[in-house]
Design a protein around this motif. Structure first.
Motif, PDB file in Angstrom:
ATOM      1  N   ASP B 156      23.994  -8.224  22.552  1.00  0.00           N
ATOM      2  CA  ASP B 156      25.060  -8.347  24.119  1.00  0.00           C
ATOM      3  C   ASP B 156      26.344  -9.525  24.313  1.00  0.00           C
ATOM      4  O   ASP B 156      25.415 -10.032  24.880  1.00  0.00           O
ATOM      5  N   ARG B 282      21.989  -1.218  33.476  1.00  0.00           N
ATOM      6  CA  ARG B 282      22.206  -0.213  32.260  1.00  0.00           C
ATOM      7  C   ARG B 282      21.917  -0.197  31.168  1.00  0.00           C
ATOM      8  O   ARG B 282      21.486   0.255  30.396  1.00  0.00           O
ATOM      9  N   GLY B 283      22.386  -2.125  30.737  1.00  0.00           N
ATOM     10  CA  GLY B 283      21.500  -2.322  29.724  1.00  0.00           C
ATOM     11  C   GLY B 283      20.088  -1.770  29.061  1.00  0.00           C
ATOM     12  O   GLY B 283      19.782  -1.854  28.231  1.00  0.00           O
ATOM     13  N   ARG B 286      19.748   1.225  29.083  1.00  0.00           N
ATOM     14  CA  ARG B 286      20.191   2.048  27.476  1.00  0.00           C
ATOM     15  C   ARG B 286      19.493   1.309  26.522  1.00  0.00           C
ATOM     16  O   ARG B 286      18.788   2.450  25.634  1.00  0.00           O
ATOM     17  N   ALA B 289      16.177   3.614  26.309  1.00  0.00           N
ATOM     18  CA  ALA B 289      15.975   5.336  25.651  1.00  0.00           C
ATOM     19  C   ALA B 289      16.341   4.579  24.466  1.00  0.00           C
ATOM     20  O   ALA B 289      15.841   5.689  23.466  1.00  0.00           O
ATOM     21  N   GLU B 290      16.867   3.608  24.012  1.00  0.00           N
ATOM     22  CA  GLU B 290      17.059   3.446  22.372  1.00  0.00           C
ATOM     23  C   GLU B 290      15.605   3.255  21.772  1.00  0.00           C
ATOM     24  O   GLU B 290      15.220   3.867  20.950  1.00  0.00           O
ATOM     25  N   THR B 470      20.545   3.167  39.744  1.00  0.00           N
ATOM     26  CA  THR B 470      19.909   3.308  38.659  1.00  0.00           C
ATOM     27  C   THR B 470      18.349   2.167  38.551  1.00  0.00           C
ATOM     28  O   THR B 470      17.396   3.032  37.973  1.00  0.00           O
ATOM     29  N   LEU B 479      16.301   7.743  32.993  1.00  0.00           N
ATOM     30  CA  LEU B 479      17.544   6.730  32.156  1.00  0.00           C
ATOM     31  C   LEU B 479      18.674   6.827  32.672  1.00  0.00           C
ATOM     32  O   LEU B 479      19.039   7.937  32.012  1.00  0.00           O
ATOM     33  N   LYS B 481      22.799   6.239  31.806  1.00  0.00           N
ATOM     34  CA  LYS B 481      23.179   5.175  30.479  1.00  0.00           C
ATOM     35  C   LYS B 481      24.898   5.282  31.186  1.00  0.00           C
ATOM     36  O   LYS B 481      25.088   4.240  29.939  1.00  0.00           O
ATOM     37  N   SER B 482      25.310   6.463  31.273  1.00  0.00           N
ATOM     38  CA  SER B 482      26.666   6.401  31.751  1.00  0.00           C
ATOM     39  C   SER B 482      26.650   5.396  32.806  1.00  0.00           C
ATOM     40  O   SER B 482      26.400   6.111  34.035  1.00  0.00           O
ATOM     41  N   THR B 699      21.918  11.007  22.189  1.00  0.00           N
ATOM     42  CA  THR B 699      23.064  10.296  21.484  1.00  0.00           C
ATOM     43  C   THR B 699      23.978  10.363  23.012  1.00  0.00           C
ATOM     44  O   THR B 699      24.803   9.794  24.241  1.00  0.00           O
ATOM     45  N   ASP B 702      24.739  12.254  29.500  1.00  0.00           N
ATOM     46  CA  ASP B 702      24.735  10.862  30.615  1.00  0.00           C
ATOM     47  C   ASP B 702      23.227  10.116  30.956  1.00  0.00           C
ATOM     48  O   ASP B 702      22.876   8.775  31.623  1.00  0.00           O
TER      49      ASP B 702
END
Lengths: 50, 775
Positions: B156, B282-283, B286, B289-290, B470, B479, B481-482, B699, B702
Motif C-alpha cells: 500500500d 476501504r483498504g 478490500r 474481501a481478498e 463504509t 464490504l 470496495k469502490s 472481483t 462494487d
C-alpha cells in the motif's frame, strides 16, 4: 528576544522528536494489528525468542 | 422418537455434540492431544469462543504449491504469508505463535488478528515450510498461502504516503498554530513589530517545507484534473493553499500585515486526516474481501508426464497439461474431460441447479465442482471459444461503455471553483478599481476571500460520510470496495437478481417429509459425516450433530456404504423402478427395511421475501434473470414475490437485458454470484456479490456481502440513501458558511484568527453532522 528564540527552537526540537517517534512507530508496524495488540498484552508468558 | 439434542460441546472446537462424547470428530480429538502434548493446554482456559466465527475444527486440507509463495532473502531466511481461518480470539494467536516458536528453525511467527494473516519465517530447508504449515493445520486452523507476487502488488504505497503527509502536516499545524496564538495575543497586548516578524519568519520556515511535502497528494490530483480539462475538489484546495502561502510569504518578507500559515497547515492536516481515514476504511474492506477469496482458493493437481502429481496454482497451468480433479473439489481451469465420468455442479457457471454429467469429451469450465469420481481433465488454451473468454470480452465492452462516474464532490467543485475564483477577482477589481485602494490592499482582500472559501468543510463533506458509512456496513459484513459505490447505490431504482446462489443458498435443503421417521435421517447422516459431497453436507445440516459411523466406504459419484447399509443414487442402492426425480435426491437402504428417499430442493436465502418487500417499499423494482430452467426460476421468483423473471438466459442475454434497462434510464443494481453474471455485473450501474460467488464476479462487484441473509441488499441501499442525504446536507452547510463569510471577506473585515476559527468550526460542524449516518 534571545530567550524567545531559544524557547522556540526548543519547542520545535521537541515537536520534531515527536514526529520522528511517530514515523518510526509507523514504520515498525506498531499500527498494523490493533486488535491483536489489545489481546497480546494479556499473555504473560511470551513465546521463546531466538 | 426425537432427534438427539446437542447437550455437550466438543472439547476442542466447541461444536455441539451428543451427551457422553468428548469430541465431534477424530480431527478435533487429535488436535486436542497435539495441544496438550505440546504442554499448551492453557489454551482451552484462555479461549473465548465467538459463535459467529468459523470454528477451529481440523478439516482435510488441500496440498499447496508453496514454492511460488515463499520468498528467500540473502541470509537464507524463507518467509511466507498465509491466510488463517478459524481464529477465535487472542488465545488462538498465542497458541499458533507458541507452537511455531518451539520449532528450532522458526525465526518469525506472527499472527495479525486484524488482517487474519500469519507471517512465517524460517531458516534451513525451504521444503520445511510444508511441515510447519501442517503443524498449524493439526491445531485446527486452515491455512492458505498468499502468492508472493500478489502480496507485492498489494503493498500500500498510497496509504503510506498519505500517513506520512498527514504526520508532517500535523506537526506543522500544531507548531505554527502555537506561534500564531502568540502573535494574536501579543498584538492585543502591544507586541512589537520586530517580534511579530520574527515569529512570522519561524512560521514560514516550518510551513513552507511542510506544505510543499504534505500538499503533494492534492497538487498531483489537481494537476491531473486540469490536464484533462476538468476540475475536481483538489483544484480549489491547491489554488487556495498555494496562493495563501505565497501571499503570507510576501507579507512576511515585507515585514507587514498578516500571515495565514496556520490556516494553510491546518487545512492540509484536516483534509489529510479525512483522506487517510477514507483510504483505511476501504483498504480494510478490500483486504477482507481478498482474504475471503483466498480462503476459498485451492491449487490444481497437475499430472506430470511421468505420472506423479504435484499441486500448482491454477493460473500457472499451461494449456495441454493434464489435471486431476478429486471429488468435491473445484475445477480450476477450462478444459476437456479425458478420463472418468462424474456429475458436475455447474451452478456458478451456468446457473443450472441440477448436476450435469460429464463424460470424456465434455468441455468443463473453471468454477464447476466435481460431485463424483476423480476426473482427468486436459487443460485447453483459454482460447476465444471458452465461456470465460466470452465473459471477459463482454466485461471489457461494459467497462468501456460505462464511462466515468462523476462524483458528487466533483460536480460541486465544477461550479464552486469558478465561482470562488470569480469572487476573488471581483473583490480585487472592486477595491482597486472602484475603491481606489492600493494594489497591495486590494490583493490582500482578494486573498482573504480565497482563504475563507478554501473548501475545507466542503472537501470533508463527502469523504467523512463515506468513511462512517463504509465502517458501519463493514461491521455488518458488507464490504464496500469502490469509492463511488455509495453514491451510485443511492440512485438505484431497479434491482436484478440472479437466482441460483443469490436468491437461493448455495447448498440444497432437505425437503421436509412428515411420513419419514426422524431416526432414518439420523442413521443416514451418520454415514455422511465424513463426506464433502453437497447433498451429504445438506443431509448433515438437516439432521444436526451426529456421531459419525466408523469404516464407511465412499464410492465417488455414487454413494456411501457400510456393510449392507447404503446411501446414494437409486441405482447405487438398488431401488427398482424409482419414481421420477424432480430434483436432487438420495436413497437410503438398510437390510430388511423399506428404502427411504431424501428429496432436496433449493432453499431461499434467509430474509429473501422481506428484502423484496422492503425494496418495493423503497420504490425499487426487483426482477430475476437466471440461466436455470424456466420452471424452477418461476417457482423461486413466486416464492420471493417477484413478478418479473426470465429463465434460460445465457450470459449475453443477461448482459443485454441489463444494458437495455440502463438505456431505458433505469439505475440498475445487479446482484449475482456466478461466472455467467460477471458481464451483467459490469454492465449494471452498481453491483453486489455474496462471498460465495465466483472469483471473477467478486472481483468485479462494487460491494461484497458476507453471511447468508439477502437483507444485506436492502440495508446497503438504505445506508447509501441516508449517506447521500447527509452528504447533501453537509455540502449545504459548507456552502452556507461561505455565504455568511464571503461578504465579510470581500468587505476586508477578515483577520487571520477569524479565518482560522471559521474554517475549524465549519469543518467540525460537517464532521459532527456526518456521525448521523452511523445511527
Amino acid at each position: 528576544m534571545t530567550s524567545i528564540l531559544g524557547l522556540i527552537l526548543l519547542s520545535l526540537a521537541l515537536g520534531v522528536c515527536a514526529l520522528v517517534a511517530f514515523l518510526w512507530s509507523l514504520r515498525a508496524g506498531q499500527y498494523d494489528d490493533m486488535d491483536g495488540a489489545a489481546s497480546r498484552i494479556l499473555f504473560d508468558d511470551h513465546p521463546p525468542k531466538r | 422418537m426425537t432427534l438427539p439434542a446437542a447437550l455437550a460441546m466438543c472439547a476442542h472446537c466447541g461444536v455441539g455434540i451428543e451427551l457422553g462424547a468428548r469430541f465431534c470428530c477424530a480431527g478435533c480429538s487429535a488436535a486436542f492431544d497435539t495441544i496438550n502434548g505440546l504442554g499448551l493446554g492453557q489454551f482451552y482456559t484462555r479461549l473465548v469462543r465467538d459463535p459467529a466465527l468459523v470454528p477451529n475444527r481440523p478439516e482435510p486440507t488441500d496440498r499447496w504449491d508453496l514454492a511460488r509463495c515463499v520468498t528467500t532473502d540473502n541470509a537464507g531466511q524463507h518467509s511466507l504469508t498465509l491466510a488463517v481461518d478459524g481464529l477465535q480470539c487472542g488465545a488462538c494467536v498465542w497458541l499458533i505463535e507458541t507452537a511455531l516458536g518451539r520449532e528450532p528453525n522458526v525465526i518469525k511467527s506472527r499472527v495479525n488478528m486484524t488482517t487474519r494473516r500469519l507471517q512465517l519465517g524460517w531458516t534451513g530447508d525451504v521444503t520445511d515450510g510444508g511441515r510447519l504449515v501442517g503443524l498449524v493445520e493439526k491445531l485446527g486452523y486452515r491455512l492458505v498461502p498468499f502468492d508472493a507476487a500478489r502480496l507485492a502488488a498489494a503493498a500500500d504505497r498510497t496509504g503510506r504516503e498519505l500517513i506520512w503527509a498527514m504526520a508532517v502536516a500535523g506537526f506543522a499545524a500544531g507548531n505554527v498554530m502555537l506561534l500564531s496564538v502568540a502573535i494574536w495575543i501579543g498584538q492585543s497586548q502591544g507586541m512589537g513589530p520586530a517580534v511579530r516578524d520574527a515569529l512570522h519568519l519561524v512560521s514560514a520556515l516550518i510551513a513552507l517545507p511542510a506544505i510543499s511535502y504534505a500538499g503533494r497528494p492534492f497538487f498531483r490530483s489537481a494537476l491531473a484534473a486540469l490536464r484533462a480539462r476538468r476540475t475536481n475538489m483538489d483544484v480549489p484546495i491547491s489554488v487556495g493553499v498555494i496562493l495563501v502561502t505565497t501571499f503570507s510569504l510576501f507579507e512576511t518578507m515585507a515585514g507587514a500585515g498578516d500571515a495565514y500559515f496556520d490556516s494553510a497547515c491546518t487545512l492540509l492536516f484536516f483534509l489529510l486526516i479525512g483522506r487517510v481515514m477514507d483510504h483505511r476504511a476501504r483498504g480494510r474492506a478490500r483486504a477482507t474481501a481478498e482474504q475471503l477469496l483466498a480462503l476459498r482458493h485451492s491449487d490444481v493437481t497437475v499430472i506430470a508426464p511421468d505420472g506423479t502429481t504435484e499441486p500448482r496454482a491454477a493460473a500457472s497451468v499451461a494449456p495441454g497439461a493434464r489435471i486431476l480433479v478429486a471429488m468435491g473439489s473445484r475445477i480450476g481451469v477450462d478444459g476437456v474431460v479425458e478420463l472418468g465420468s462424474a456429475p458436475l455442479d455447474t451452478s456458478l457457471v451456468t446457473g443450472e441447479t441440477l448436476p450435469v454429467l460429464a463424460v470424456p469429451g465434455t468441455a468443463v469450465f473453471a468454477g464447476t465442482i466435481n460431485l463424483g469420481a476423480t476426473l482427468t481433465v486436459l487443460c485447453t488454451a483459454s482460447g476465444a471459444g471458452t465461456l470465460l473468454a466470452e465473459c471477459v470480452r463482454l466485461i471489457e465492452v461494459a467497462e468501456s461503455r460505462r464511462g466515468r462516474f462523476v462524483e458528487l464532490a466533483d460536480r460541486v467543485a465544477r461550479r464552486y471553483a469558478p465561482t470562488v475564483h470569480l469572487a476573488a477577482a471581483l473583490t480585487f477589481l472592486g477595491w482597486w478599481g472602484l475603491g481606489h485602494a492600493t494594489v497591495e490592499h486590494a490583493l490582500l482582500t482578494a486573498c482573504a476571500v480565497l482563504i475563507i472559501t478554501c473548501p475545507c468543510a466542503l472537501a470533508l463533506a463527502v469523504p467523512a460520510v463515506q468513511v462512517l458509512a463504509t465502517q458501519r456496513l463493514f461491521q455488518r459484513g458488507i464490504l464496500l470496495k469502490s469509492a463511488t459505490a455509495l453514491e451510485r447505490l443511492a440512485k438505484v431504482d431497479a434491482v436484478v437478481f440472479d437466482k441460483t446462489g443469490t436468491l437461493t443458498v448455495p447448498l440444497p435443503e432437505l425437503v421436509a417429509d412428515p411420513s419419514r421417521d426422524p431416526a432414518d435421517l439420523v442413521a443416514a447422516a451418520q454415514l455422511t459425516a465424513g463426506s464433502r459431497h453437497p447433498l451429504a453436507r445438506a443431509l448433515l445440516v438437516a439432521s444436526g450433530p451426529v456421531v459419525a459411523a466408523e469404516a464407511v466406504r465412499e464410492v465417488p459419484g455414487r454413494g456411501m456404504e457400510l456393510g449392507d447399509t447404503r446411501l446414494g443414487s437409486s441405482a447405487f442402492v438398488g431401488v427398482k423402478n424409482p419414481p421420477p426425480a424432480d430434483g436432487p435426491e438420495l436413497w437410503f437402504v438398510r437390510p430388511n427395511r423399506r428404502p427411504v428417499r431424501f428429496r432436496f430442493a433449493e432453499a431461499l436465502r434467509p430474509a429473501a421475501r422481506e428484502t423484496i418487500a422492503t425494496l418495493a417499499r423503497m420504490r425499487i423494482g426487483a426482477s430475476v434473470l437466471s440461466g436455470d430452467r424456466s420452471a424452477s426460476v418461476s417457482a423461486i421468483a413466486g416464492q420471493c414475490g417477484i413478478a418479473a423473471w426470465q429463465g434460460e438466459c445465457t450470459p449475453v442475454d443477461k448482459f443485454t437485458a441489463v444494458e437495455a434497462m440502463r438505456r431505458g434510464g433505469r439505475q440498475v443494481l445487479m446482484v449475482g454470484d456466478g461466472l455467467n453474471d460477471a458481464p451483467s455485473l459490469a454492465a449494471a450501474s452498481v453491483s453486489m456479490s455474496p462471498t460465495s460467488a465466483a472469483e471473477l464476479s467478486q472481483t468485479i462487484a462494487d460491494v461484497v456481502f458476507q453471511g447468508s441473509g439477502l437483507d444485506a441488499v436492502s440495508e446497503t441501499i438504505a445506508v447509501a440513501r441516508r449517506a447521500e442525504a447527509i452528504m447533501r446536507g453537509n455540502i449545504a452547510l459548507a456552502i452556507g458558511y461561505n455565504v455568511l463569510m464571503v461578504p465579510l471577506a470581500m468587505a476586508g473585515l477578515v483577520t487571520p484568527w477569524l479565518a482560522a476559527a471559521a474554517m475549524s468550526s465549519s469543518s467540525l460542524l460537517v464532521l459532527g453532522n456526518s456521525w448521523r449516518v452511523r445511527k
